[in-house]
Write a protein that holds these residues in place. Sequence first.
Motif, PDB file in Angstrom:
ATOM      1  N   PHE A 217       0.752  -1.369   0.039  1.00 13.45           N
ATOM      2  CA  PHE A 217      -0.033  -0.106   0.019  1.00 13.45           C
ATOM      3  C   PHE A 217       0.848   1.254  -0.002  1.00 13.45           C
ATOM      4  O   PHE A 217       0.316   2.293  -0.297  1.00 13.45           O
ATOM      5  CB  PHE A 217      -1.041   0.021   1.062  1.00 13.45           C
ATOM      6  CG  PHE A 217      -2.102  -1.052   1.270  1.00 13.45           C
ATOM      7  CD1 PHE A 217      -2.983  -0.766   0.336  1.00 13.45           C
ATOM      8  CD2 PHE A 217      -1.860  -2.262   2.016  1.00 13.45           C
ATOM      9  CE1 PHE A 217      -3.996  -2.018   0.382  1.00 13.45           C
ATOM     10  CE2 PHE A 217      -2.625  -3.095   2.014  1.00 13.45           C
ATOM     11  CZ  PHE A 217      -3.688  -3.236   1.054  1.00 13.45           C
ATOM     12  N   TYR A 218       2.194   1.243   0.365  1.00 13.77           N
ATOM     13  CA  TYR A 218       2.908   2.181   0.368  1.00 13.77           C
ATOM     14  C   TYR A 218       4.168   2.096  -0.453  1.00 13.77           C
ATOM     15  O   TYR A 218       4.820   0.873  -0.765  1.00 13.77           O
ATOM     16  CB  TYR A 218       3.463   2.731   1.972  1.00 13.77           C
ATOM     17  CG  TYR A 218       2.317   3.057   2.854  1.00 13.77           C
ATOM     18  CD1 TYR A 218       2.202   4.268   2.931  1.00 13.77           C
ATOM     19  CD2 TYR A 218       1.636   2.017   3.373  1.00 13.77           C
ATOM     20  CE1 TYR A 218       1.128   4.906   3.715  1.00 13.77           C
ATOM     21  CE2 TYR A 218       0.503   2.523   4.229  1.00 13.77           C
ATOM     22  CZ  TYR A 218       0.342   3.905   4.313  1.00 13.77           C
ATOM     23  OH  TYR A 218      -0.557   4.247   5.256  1.00 13.77           O
ATOM     24  N   PRO A 219       4.730   3.203  -0.838  1.00  7.27           N
ATOM     25  CA  PRO A 219       6.203   2.912  -1.687  1.00  7.27           C
ATOM     26  C   PRO A 219       7.181   2.724  -0.887  1.00  7.27           C
ATOM     27  O   PRO A 219       7.263   2.787   0.362  1.00  7.27           O
ATOM     28  CB  PRO A 219       6.291   4.522  -2.396  1.00  7.27           C
ATOM     29  CG  PRO A 219       5.405   5.441  -1.383  1.00  7.27           C
ATOM     30  CD  PRO A 219       4.306   4.650  -0.868  1.00  7.27           C
ATOM     31  N   PRO A 220       8.031   1.991  -1.629  1.00  7.90           N
ATOM     32  CA  PRO A 220       9.406   1.729  -0.785  1.00  7.90           C
ATOM     33  C   PRO A 220       9.990   2.783  -0.013  1.00  7.90           C
ATOM     34  O   PRO A 220      10.168   3.688  -0.428  1.00  7.90           O
ATOM     35  CB  PRO A 220      10.354   0.864  -1.871  1.00  7.90           C
ATOM     36  CG  PRO A 220       9.342   0.597  -2.837  1.00  7.90           C
ATOM     37  CD  PRO A 220       8.284   1.551  -3.068  1.00  7.90           C
ATOM     38  N   GLY A 221      10.509   2.520   1.247  1.00  8.36           N
ATOM     39  CA  GLY A 221      11.149   3.773   1.908  1.00  8.36           C
ATOM     40  C   GLY A 221      10.105   4.669   2.840  1.00  8.36           C
ATOM     41  O   GLY A 221      10.825   5.484   3.249  1.00  8.36           O
ATOM     42  N   ALA A 222       8.734   4.328   2.649  1.00 12.21           N
ATOM     43  CA  ALA A 222       8.069   5.166   3.324  1.00 12.21           C
ATOM     44  C   ALA A 222       8.135   5.163   4.894  1.00 12.21           C
ATOM     45  O   ALA A 222       8.491   4.159   5.374  1.00 12.21           O
ATOM     46  CB  ALA A 222       6.550   4.821   2.987  1.00 12.21           C
TER      47      ALA A 222
END
Length: 228
Positions: free
Chosen positions: A95-100
């Motif tokens: 659900f979130y981009p990598p590194g969020a």
Amino acid sequence: MTDKQRRIQALIHSIVTYLQARRAATRGVDLTLDKLAAMDLSDERLIDLPPQGTRHDEVLKNAIAGIAAPELQEIARCLKAAKDDLIWREDNAQFYPPGAELGEGYTKCNLHTLLIGPDACGRHHPDFSLGIFMLSPRTLYRDHNHDAPELYLNLSEKSGWRFGTRDWQDYPAGSLIWNAAGEPHATRVYNQPFISVFVWLENVNSPCNVIHFDDWTEVEQDLAKLSN
């Protein structure tokens, strides 16, 4: 229809029945019921997929056991009966981009299952999701937004919420929270696990965006100090 499908169907119906009794409580309830009314919820449309357990099973059991409000007992009973029939997943950069900047609490223990939606264990729908969401105790689910309009039905006794400001407000079991598309929101979990029904009405494949607040460390430290 298998016994497993009957239990999942009963869980879906218990949630729909609760929402139907609260039509007009918030805009999100009406929109959700309108979407559901357009679907074929007959037994013949049920999916039959193998269940998937979770390493967070103990937290999940405690979360379900903690659903105490009288008006939620039918949902609680159906959820307890169907727990081991469902496909439980963690958010692993889904659900979130990598590194969020999701924070340790969310990363360590988050859990969801889809009853209706893409990859659901109950009914397939390409652009609508209805499911169960859980977080462990003393967790800050940091401020974020998404293009998917969202409805929460809180099942746990108490949870804290804020909506685009620094101000927090506690909500009880049975409360309904509507997040229109793009509206920032955050959740803080106290001594008991957080568990809820959630609905994404559309744009279910759009990513979530973390919205930075400079008090995250302070809030997380305060939650960590809570006693069992």
